[in-house]
Design a protein around this motif. Sequence first.
Motif, PDB file in Angstrom:
ATOM      1  N   SER A 111      10.505   7.743   5.033  1.00 21.07           N
ATOM      2  CA  SER A 111       9.119   7.960   5.422  1.00 21.07           C
ATOM      3  C   SER A 111       8.308   7.967   4.133  1.00 21.07           C
ATOM      4  N   TYR A 112       7.655   6.882   3.856  1.00 18.93           N
ATOM      5  CA  TYR A 112       6.884   6.748   2.628  1.00 18.93           C
ATOM      6  C   TYR A 112       5.421   6.956   2.934  1.00 18.93           C
ATOM      7  N   LYS A 113       4.705   7.319   1.897  1.00 23.64           N
ATOM      8  CA  LYS A 113       3.263   7.538   2.033  1.00 23.64           C
ATOM      9  C   LYS A 113       2.522   6.279   1.648  1.00 23.64           C
ATOM     10  N   LYS A 114       1.565   5.922   2.484  1.00 23.10           N
ATOM     11  CA  LYS A 114       0.698   4.806   2.143  1.00 23.10           C
ATOM     12  C   LYS A 114      -0.427   5.319   1.259  1.00 23.10           C
ATOM     13  N   THR A 115      -0.973   4.434   0.457  1.00 20.89           N
ATOM     14  CA  THR A 115      -2.084   4.789  -0.400  1.00 20.89           C
ATOM     15  C   THR A 115      -3.235   5.334   0.440  1.00 20.89           C
ATOM     16  N   GLY A 116      -3.807   6.444  -0.032  1.00 24.12           N
ATOM     17  CA  GLY A 116      -4.950   7.019   0.665  1.00 24.12           C
ATOM     18  C   GLY A 116      -4.612   7.947   1.801  1.00 24.12           C
ATOM     19  N   THR A 117      -3.321   8.266   1.969  1.00 23.48           N
ATOM     20  CA  THR A 117      -2.953   9.198   3.049  1.00 23.48           C
ATOM     21  C   THR A 117      -2.522  10.518   2.485  1.00 23.48           C
TER      22      THR A 117
ATOM     23  N   ASN B 136       0.806  -1.225   0.000  1.00 18.48           N
ATOM     24  CA  ASN B 136       0.000   0.000   0.000  1.00 18.48           C
ATOM     25  C   ASN B 136       0.837   1.272   0.000  1.00 18.48           C
ATOM     26  N   VAL B 137       1.988   1.226  -0.682  1.00 22.32           N
ATOM     27  CA  VAL B 137       2.814   2.414  -0.823  1.00 22.32           C
ATOM     28  C   VAL B 137       2.179   3.301  -1.889  1.00 22.32           C
ATOM     29  N   ASP B 138       2.129   4.600  -1.619  1.00 25.97           N
ATOM     30  CA  ASP B 138       1.595   5.580  -2.566  1.00 25.97           C
ATOM     31  C   ASP B 138       2.249   5.379  -3.937  1.00 25.97           C
ATOM     32  N   SER B 139       1.463   5.484  -5.001  1.00 26.82           N
ATOM     33  CA  SER B 139       1.965   5.169  -6.341  1.00 26.82           C
ATOM     34  C   SER B 139       3.094   6.089  -6.790  1.00 26.82           C
TER      35      SER B 139
END
Length: 91
Positions: free
Chosen positions: A85-91, A38-41
């Motif tokens: 610090s990665y972004k998860k999908t939907g955040t 679920n890592v941001d695309s």
Amino acid sequence: MKKKELELNKVNNKKEGLLTIEGQNYMTDMVCYLRAKNVDSYEVESIRSDIIRMFLDAQNRGEAIDTVLGSDYKSFCDEILQSSSYKKTGT
């Protein structure tokens, strides 16, 4: 896909085409693994860019991909995610 992400995706696709078949296969597996986390695309594309560069550098030195990855690409990806610090999908 947002414009910034689309542009990075196009650049990554061109660069990935310079990799050996082994490198391309690893990239496919790694991108699928990152997406399953679920890592941001856009973040996936950014990580992908870094890994492609690492693979191309190793390839130019005549080294095998596993000198970059170690024995397990999933552990390699997990280490990248833990160290940034990665972004998860939907955040």
